[in-house]
Design an enzyme around this catalytic site. Sequence first.
Site, short mmCIF file in Angstrom:
data_model
loop_
_atom_site.label_atom_id
_atom_site.label_comp_id
_atom_site.label_asym_id
_atom_site.label_seq_id
_atom_site.Cartn_x
_atom_site.Cartn_y
_atom_site.Cartn_z
N GLU A 26 -5.41 -5.53 10.68
CA GLU A 26 -4.14 -4.15 11.08
C GLU A 26 -4.96 -3.91 12.28
OE1 GLU A 26 -4.30 -1.16 8.27
OE2 GLU A 26 -6.48 -0.59 8.57
N GLY A 70 2.97 -1.13 4.41
CA GLY A 70 2.87 0.15 3.89
C GLY A 70 4.35 0.78 3.52
N SER A 127 2.56 -3.35 10.32
CA SER A 127 3.67 -2.68 10.19
C SER A 127 5.09 -3.66 10.32
CB SER A 127 4.15 -1.67 11.43
OG SER A 127 3.25 -0.73 11.34
N GLY A 187 1.64 2.79 12.74
CA GLY A 187 1.83 4.28 12.37
C GLY A 187 2.54 5.04 13.63
N ASN A 209 0.91 -1.27 0.04
CA ASN A 209 0.07 0.06 0.00
C ASN A 209 0.83 1.23 -0.15
OD1 ASN A 209 -1.84 1.85 0.32
ND2 ASN A 209 -2.27 1.36 2.65
N TRP A 210 1.00 2.02 -1.23
CA TRP A 210 1.98 2.99 -1.16
C TRP A 210 1.46 3.98 -0.67
CZ3 TRP A 210 4.04 2.94 -6.98
CH2 TRP A 210 4.94 1.77 -7.18
N LYS A 211 -0.06 4.23 -0.27
CA LYS A 211 -0.45 5.35 0.22
C LYS A 211 -0.56 6.80 -0.66
CE LYS A 211 -0.25 3.41 4.70
NZ LYS A 211 -0.07 3.56 6.23
N HIS A 228 -9.62 0.87 5.10
CA HIS A 228 -8.24 0.88 5.81
C HIS A 228 -8.56 2.01 6.88
CE1 HIS A 228 -4.40 2.37 6.48
NE2 HIS A 228 -3.94 1.36 5.78
#
Length: 255
Positions: free
Chosen positions: A164, A233, A212, A170, A9-11, A94
């Site tokens: 998640e 991510g 993560s 994060g 997920n490149w965001k 998400h």
Amino acid sequence: MNKKIIIGNWKMNPNSVLEAEKLFKSIKKLTVKGVDAVICAPSPFLSNLKKIGVTTNLALGAQNVHFEKEGAYTGEVSATMLNSFKINYSIVGHSERRAMGESNDDIAKKVLALTKNKIIPIICIGEKDRDHSGFYLHTIKAQIVSALSLIPKTIFKSVIIAYEPVWAIGANAERPATPAECHEMVIFIRKCISDISNTQTAHAVRVIYGGSANVEDAGLFLNDGMADGFLLGRASLNAKSFGEIIKIASINISK
């Protein structure tokens, strides 16, 4: 055993289409037979990346979708649009989208729109807090039951569930989740799916970890955590790291 899948997920990264193309080409070289890899890139980049070429081992996905087919929804992208240039996957639910107000009902309608267009939903679920009373399990169950509520049970096995835990991801993460906690949740997620379908279907659904993960702990989450793969991510923005995790998944298959 479910086929392993590593999803990036490149965001809102990278900053330019040239950087996106370079990263995609590097990742493409590192994919291996037997492990599915998916890059969920920002929508403006998808067309260019599609031209570079996908393979049997590398597909493209979207990061979000709107549940309506068309209409006055400025800035949104429909499942029909994604299907028109052969996008195979899309993330829904998400935690970052949920934080902006996306509801369980919204997610259910998005899952329906995607499956109608033969696009595989990557359904993100996860609790904000892990309370000692176990109430977080009710949150997880409600998210799963709602997300699958509008689609036929016969196509449950085609979706992907990405666990998640919000408290573990994060910049504000309390702590990393452990493979043992992942294993616990994989079992619980399959139980929730079994309760609304059957055991065979529950075990056919790919349940991946989205908290993560990195090169150092990927093997533990695949083996001890019983994850069928990852939703990555930060690690997906580094071709070498992403490739290493794909390699770890391929080794895991041979065990």
